[in-house]
Design an enzyme around this catalytic site. Sequence first.
Site, PDB file in Angstrom:
ATOM      1  N   SER A  82       9.315 -20.038  76.592  1.00 18.25           N
ATOM      2  CA  SER A  82       9.199 -18.586  76.628  1.00 18.25           C
ATOM      3  C   SER A  82       9.597 -17.935  75.310  1.00 18.25           C
ATOM      4  O   SER A  82       9.007 -16.927  74.911  1.00 18.25           O
ATOM      5  CB  SER A  82      10.066 -18.021  77.762  1.00 18.25           C
ATOM      6  OG  SER A  82       9.621 -18.479  79.010  1.00 18.25           O
ATOM      7  N   HIS A 134      14.056 -14.502  74.644  1.00 17.06           N
ATOM      8  CA  HIS A 134      12.805 -13.751  74.558  1.00 17.06           C
ATOM      9  C   HIS A 134      12.858 -12.726  73.433  1.00 17.06           C
ATOM     10  O   HIS A 134      11.927 -12.625  72.621  1.00 17.06           O
ATOM     11  CB  HIS A 134      12.531 -13.042  75.891  1.00 17.06           C
ATOM     12  CG  HIS A 134      12.300 -13.979  77.020  1.00 17.06           C
ATOM     13  ND1 HIS A 134      12.180 -13.558  78.335  1.00 17.06           N
ATOM     14  CD2 HIS A 134      12.169 -15.330  77.067  1.00 17.06           C
ATOM     15  CE1 HIS A 134      11.986 -14.596  79.115  1.00 17.06           C
ATOM     16  NE2 HIS A 134      11.977 -15.684  78.370  1.00 17.06           N
TER      17      HIS A 134
END
Length: 211
Positions: A82, A134
Site C-alpha cells: 500500500s 500511506h
Amino acid sequence: CAAAACKIRKPPRQAERLFLPIFLHAGVIHLIFNILIQISLGKEIEQASSWWRFSIMYIGSGIGGFSFAALFVPDQVSVGASASIYGLLGVDFVHLLHRWKALRDRWSALSCAIFSAFLYLVFGTLPWIDNWAHSGGFFFGLLFGNVFLPFYEWAGWKRHLGFIFSAALIGISFIVLLTLFYENTDPEFCSWCKFINCIEYTPGLCDDEFG
C-alpha cells in the site's frame, strides 16, 4: 519482528522493516486487491516512464512510506504494497501536472486526483490500516515522480530547478528519517501519532489497535 522487540522494551530498529513489508501481504485477497490496483494505476505510469524508472519510483515510495511508519508508530507492524501504491498516486498526480496543457478535461482530472487521494487517506484512519505508510508513500511518490517522470510542460530552468529540489528533498528526508529511526530510543516519543493511523469515530473503535 517489531512487536516482539517492543514486548522486551527494545527499540524496533530492524532495517528490514523499511522494505520487506512491500513484498508481504496478509492473505490472498489482500495480494489480489493490491495487484489489481497496481495494474490499473501503474500501467500508464510505466508506459510514460519506463520499467526501471517505474521500479525506482515504486520501491522508493514504499521504503519512504514504511520509514514514516517505523518512526512514528514503531510498535505497529504492517504488511502490503500500500505504501508503494500510494506512492503511485503521488506519481500519477505529478504526471497529471506535467501534461497539464495537453489534457482536455484538466480540471475534472485534477479534482478527481485530489478527491481520490483525500478519500484514500481518510479511509486510512480506520483500524488496522497503516496510514503513516500511506501518507509517507504519497509524499515520496510526489518527489520521485518529479525526478523520474518526463517533463512535458517544464523546460529549461524550471526543469532543472524541479529536479534538483525534489532530488535534494528525497535525500534530506531519508537522512532525517533514518537518523531518527536509529537514534530515537523512545517508541512513545510522539504520543498523538497513533491517531493518524486510527480515529475513534465511535467509542472503542481503535481499542484493539491501540492496545
